[in-house]
Design an enzyme around this catalytic site. Structure first.
Site, mmCIF file in Angstrom:
data_model
loop_
_atom_site.group_PDB
_atom_site.id
_atom_site.type_symbol
_atom_site.label_atom_id
_atom_site.label_comp_id
_atom_site.label_asym_id
_atom_site.label_seq_id
_atom_site.Cartn_x
_atom_site.Cartn_y
_atom_site.Cartn_z
ATOM 1 N N ASP A 183 0.836 -1.204 0.000
ATOM 2 C CA ASP A 183 0.000 0.000 0.000
ATOM 3 C C ASP A 183 0.874 1.259 0.000
ATOM 4 O O ASP A 183 2.083 1.192 0.205
ATOM 5 C CB ASP A 183 -0.910 -0.037 1.234
ATOM 6 N N GLU A 218 2.132 4.834 -4.338
ATOM 7 C CA GLU A 218 2.037 5.710 -5.541
ATOM 8 C C GLU A 218 3.336 6.458 -5.800
ATOM 9 O O GLU A 218 3.604 6.724 -6.978
ATOM 10 C CB GLU A 218 0.867 6.682 -5.374
ATOM 11 N N ASP A 259 -9.307 3.544 -1.859
ATOM 12 C CA ASP A 259 -10.186 4.054 -0.802
ATOM 13 C C ASP A 259 -11.511 4.585 -1.344
ATOM 14 O O ASP A 259 -11.720 5.793 -1.463
ATOM 15 C CB ASP A 259 -9.476 5.146 -0.004
HETATM 16 C C1 GLC Z 1 -4.755 3.438 2.858
HETATM 17 C C2 GLC Z 1 -5.292 2.178 2.195
HETATM 18 C C3 GLC Z 1 -6.312 1.531 3.107
HETATM 19 C C4 GLC Z 1 -5.658 1.230 4.445
HETATM 20 C C5 GLC Z 1 -5.081 2.502 5.058
HETATM 21 C C6 GLC Z 1 -4.307 2.214 6.331
HETATM 22 O O1 GLC Z 1 -5.745 4.381 2.986
HETATM 23 O O2 GLC Z 1 -5.842 2.457 0.943
HETATM 24 O O3 GLC Z 1 -6.818 0.375 2.512
HETATM 25 O O4 GLC Z 1 -6.589 0.664 5.313
HETATM 26 O O5 GLC Z 1 -4.215 3.119 4.134
HETATM 27 O O6 GLC Z 1 -3.263 1.349 6.099
#
Ligand code: GLC
Length: 737
Positions: A389, A392, A458
């Protein structure tokens, strides 16, 4: 203009104005056109060119290059036309975007967000006004005509709406749909790119890029073939472990073992099968990648092993930003061995979850290998997969400057391939410990499918976001991502009973079936909802476990043949003008149709059946055309095309393990299916340990079974043939298999 063909390589050099360009045919339906010494590709490992049969000629201001019945005619300015079988099918012209400067300061003063125009140095236009599909995860409708987008991987927490030019992925691939003459366009350029689909000029598609080189691949044919050629070039989703097709639950965060156990117990009590749980950032110590808080998760190895026994797999998150803290091994090693991105020669810092953070230079192979070592070591705890995650890369103190150096590339060229390269490093980690990779990434570039599955980031618990999943899934799938999903129920905001009910029904085909929600929002596990919602959730998940063999077959066919897994109707029914922009129905493979209710209060809807379909629930026939369908009759909104044969699990299956019964669902007349079987996990299938069957059903001749590949003892003992009208015949699984 001169055209000089190198007969050894099949590549033609075009001497245009003061620059050289090159043309090489991938096949008689695929061609690459690129400038001299293009930057290396992150999406493509190798290009194989046709050699024999290529011809090139020049005639004053024009040059002609041909292979098979495909000809490209270039002019001095590198405009060109594509001629197929004597007919000019597409015309490309060079396109230089103009910077529009309008005074928007008053609008900005009132609080509106004003998009500043980026500078795009170069590009091309295509004379066309045809349905546009692809371009990754963008918002808006299935057919992207009338919209403009920017590929720059972006983490924007505001509710994603049609007005968003960018989301998390940067996949410079789109198709212009035209039955047998669909054009696939892939610009292999990792800089910020812009796409205007008949928005500025109704008759033109405009593509431009901000840096890097002109490196263009074009594919011509029907839509499925174009997608197959593109994915052959950039890579396809490898088979995931079979458990990853089961029901998955996530939350930011389940902070300790006790909470995870409660979730498992909640699902058990609600009698809803569950195959995976995700650990979001709070399982770590101080949000440090590869750390586990042992206070909260004591004896994790033994615990993970005991969960695996119950077919429950744990997937932890690993973020891109690494905590900058001396004494933390990942940081210390990265500093020592030069693995972090730099600005003006110094390691660049920004802020992410752990506070002060640095960013691994994932584009660098040396850094990828170092990261892969950490992944491999981490996996040995017994985790089922890794969730990547914030890649980007996302940052809290403003965006990373464009000249940060990230493994040999400036950020402006590295940005769109940063998450892709992180997924690649993670993938390498799985292979080191000989594990079948299961990776979920948020950011992606063309070809990320070869390393990772993805989700749409998200989203929110909004009806508009439920509706958006259908075009988003279809376009992601047509962009080569065979394994994808979204946060079921919505990530941010609070999900109501009815929204969850409808969302889970709409997720039946979602290859990645994961419910996820954010801290601060209402808890979102299935068992938190009212009885009615739990009933629908249970029924949908049970149906999903019946469908696992069919879904696994789709993933297999995606991998070997490039067939899309989830599909817009137009993929299967290209002749049907009613489905060109069908945003409320989707298909899985050739014959399964889902037409969910997508609005609050909706109990009845019009469903377009592009062929005769049967209700899975009742066996009722819905004839081709528009039909009113009610939730009362069709609680699963799930239909099976006539003349189809599908491999399924027996009703009542609650696990992703192989059943000893192969159930075939037959909707009559003549039908056939491939069916693929392997260990369901591990890598032995890559060495031939799998079975592939071709099964045919015919009203007169009955069932015929041929084994195309036999590499292992089958799991099956019984064959159960179910007819859609409810009749069922059970026999021994064919002996020779
Ligand atoms: C970002 C991710 C989400 C995750 C959050 C905390 O917003 O897209 O899925 O729960 O980070 O890690």
């Amino acid at each position: 203009m001169k055209a000089i063909l190198d007969t050894k390589t099949g590549i033609t050099c075009l001497q245009a104005n003061d620059k050289n360009y090159y043309v090489g045919f991938l096949s008689d339906a695929g061609v690459r056109i690129y400038e001299e010494n293009p930057l290396p590709s992150f999406a493509i490992d190798k290009v194989t060119y046709a050699i024999d049969g290529v011809s090139a000629s020049d005639n004053g201001g024009k040059a002609e290059v041909s292979y098979g019945n495909l000809t490209l005619i270039f002019s001095m300015d590198m405009g060109f036309s594509i001629v197929k079988g004597g007919e000019t099918v597409y015309v490309f012209e060079p396109f230089k975007p103009e910077a529009k400067e309008e005074d928007l300061s008053l609008k900005e003063k009132e609080g509106h967000k004003v998009e500043r125009h980026d500078s795009f140095i170069n590009g091309f236009s295509i004379d066309a006004n045809l349905p546009v599909y692809g371009l990754g995860d963008k918002t808006g409708t299935l057919d992207k005509r009338g919209y403009a987008y920017i590929n720059w991987c972006s983490d924007i927490p505001d509710p994603h709406e049609d007005s968003f030019p960018s989301l998390y992925k940067a996949i410079n691939f789109f198709t212009l749909f035209n039955k047998e003459k669909t054009l696939g366009v892939y610009l292999d350029n990792s800089s910020k790119t812009a796409f205007d689909f008949n928005k500025t000029d109704r008759n033109k598609v405009l593509v431009s890029y901000s840096a890097g080189s002109f490196d263009l691949y074009l594919f011509l044919g029907n839509l499925p073939d174009v997608i197959a050629e593109y994915t052959l070039l950039t890579g396809r989703t490898p088979l995931p472990p079979r458990w990853a097709l089961g029901n998955q639950q996530s939350r930011w965060s389940y902070p300790d073992k006790k909470t995870v156990e409660e979730v498992i117990e909640g699902y058990r009590k609600a009698d809803i099968p569950l195959s995976a749980i995700y650990l979001d950032i709070d399982y770590m110590v101080g949000y440090k990648d590869f750390s586990i808080d042992e206070q909260k998760f004591p004896n994790i190895d033994a615990w993970l092993a005991s969960l695996k026994e119950k077919d429950i797999h744990i997937v932890p998150i690993i973020d891109a930003g690494v905590k900058a803290e001396e004494g933390y091994d990942v940081y210390d090693e990265g500093i020592r061995d030069d693995h972090f991105s730099k600005l003006d020669g110094q390691v660049y810092h920004n802020e992410v979850w752990p506070g002060d953070s640095v960013f691994p230079s994932f584009l660098d192979e040396h850094t990828q290998n170092w990261w892969a070592d950490h992944v491999a070591k981490f996996l040995t705890h017994g985790f089922g997969g890794i969730w990547n995650d914030m890649n980007e890369p996302a940052s809290f103190k403003g965006p990373l400057p464009l000249d940060v150096e990230m493994g040999g590339y400036p950020h402006y060229l590295a940005h769109n391939v940063y998450g892709h390269s992180m997924a690649k490093a993670t993938y390498k980690g799985f292979l080191r410990v000989k594990r079948r990779p299961f990776i979920v990434t948020r950011a992606a570039y063309a070809g990320s499918a070869r390393y990772s599955t993805t989700w749409t980031g998200d989203n929110q618990s909004l009806w508009s976001h439920l509706r958006m999943t259908i075009p988003q899934f279809c376009n992601l799938s047509l962009s080569g991502m065979g394994f994808l999903g979204c946060d079921i129920g919505g990530f941010n905001f609070d999900c109501t009973d009815e929204l969850m009910r409808k969302w889970i029904v709409a997720s039946l085909f979602s290859p990645l079936m994961r419910n996820h929600s954010a801290c601060g929002c209402k808890r979102q596990e299935a068992y938190q909802f009212d009885e009615e919602t739990q009933k629908i959730y249970r029924a949908t998940v049970m149906l999903r476990y019946e469908l696992i063999p069919a879904l696994y077959d789709c993933l297999y066919l995606h991998n070997v043949l490039g067939r899309a897994t989830v599909r817009p109707l137009v993929y299967n029914f290209p002749e049907d003008p009613n489905v060109l922009n069908e945003n409320t129905e989707l298909m899985l493979g050739d014959s399964l149709l889902l037409a969910p209710m997508l609005s609050a209060g909706e109990e009845v809807r019009s469903v377009y059946f592009p062929d005769d379909f049967y209700s899975y629930a009742s066996g009722r026939l819905y004839k081709k055309g528009y039909q009113l369908v009610s939730l009362a009759d069709e609680p699963n909104c799930f239909f099976v095309r006539s003349h189809s044969l599908l491999a399924m699990n027996p009703r009542g299956t609650k696990t992703t393990e192989w059943s000893d019964t192969l159930r075939l669902l037959w909707t009559g007349e003549t039908a056939a299916t491939y069916h693929y079987e392997d260990d369901g996990d591990g890598l032995a299938f890559t060495e031939g340990r799998y079975n592939l069957y071709l099964i045919k059903a015919d009203m007169n001749e009955g069932l015929s079974f041929s084994t195309i590949h036999k590499g292992m003892k089958s799991h099956y003992k019984t064959l159960q043939l179910d007819l859609i009208n409810g009749k069922s015949i059970t026999q021994e699984f064919p002996k020779e298999n």
